[in-house]
Enzyme design. Structure first.
Site, PDB file in Angstrom:
ATOM      1  N   CYS A  69      36.048  70.696   4.531  1.00 50.13           N
ATOM      2  CA  CYS A  69      35.258  71.220   3.661  1.00 50.13           C
ATOM      3  C   CYS A  69      35.352  72.774   3.764  1.00 50.13           C
ATOM      4  O   CYS A  69      35.082  73.533   4.840  1.00 50.13           O
ATOM      5  CB  CYS A  69      33.634  70.792   3.935  1.00 50.13           C
ATOM      6  N   CYS A  72      32.130  75.041   4.742  1.00 47.28           N
ATOM      7  CA  CYS A  72      31.654  74.569   5.927  1.00 47.28           C
ATOM      8  C   CYS A  72      32.633  75.423   6.758  1.00 47.28           C
ATOM      9  O   CYS A  72      31.934  76.204   7.774  1.00 47.28           O
ATOM     10  CB  CYS A  72      32.059  73.155   6.297  1.00 47.28           C
TER      11      CYS A  72
END
Ligand SMILES: [Zn+2]
Length: 144
Positions: A69, A72
């Site tokens: 991600c 993230c």
């Protein structure tokens, strides 16, 4: 301010009971002798998650993330800086949802990153999406 608080060791996961007044004095773990606060998020897996969730006397802020991600990974430095600012009044932890799908399912994590704030074993706030350090610290402080 002499009420004891339980701090779960980020290294050996032992529950340490210490006076609130000692929190800011760089306390060490009675079992493994390592610092109870390291100015960094703790990586939690399912083996030790419930020990921290259930025993911690300070709120636990969890970043549910995954290595694939992008947002993230982009937020990781902000989360680390937030740990430096929020300790010893909060414990910050990261759960890799790719490695720990059962934890992600248990808390109904639908998008990442998701930040969840727990106190006394209960979730008290949740925020989906990346945040910078300032927003993160303000959000957490506004919820306790
Ligand atoms: Zn320890």
């Amino acid at each position: 301010m002499s009420d004891p608080v339980i701090i779960v060791c980020p290294h050996c996961h032992a529950a340490n009971r210490l006076p609130v007044a000692r929190l800011a004095e760089h306390p060490t773990c009675g079992k493994c002798k390592q610092p109870l606060f390291t100015a960094a998020p703790l990586e939690l897996d399912s083996t030790h998650f419930d020990q921290h969730l259930g025993r911690s006397g300070i709120p636990l802020l969890v970043d549910f993330w995954a290595p694939w991600c992008g947002p993230c990974r982009a937020m990781a430095p902000a989360f680390a800086e937030a740990a430096r600012q929020l300790e010893p009044h909060f414990r910050l932890a990261k759960v890799n949802t790719e490695a720990e799908p059962h934890l992600a399912a248990r808390f109904g994590i639908r998008s990442i990153p998701t930040l969840a704030l727990f106190r006394n074993g209960h979730e008290i706030a949740r925020q989906a999406g990346a945040m910078d350090t300032g927003s993160l610290v303000r959000w957490v402080n506004s919820r306790v």
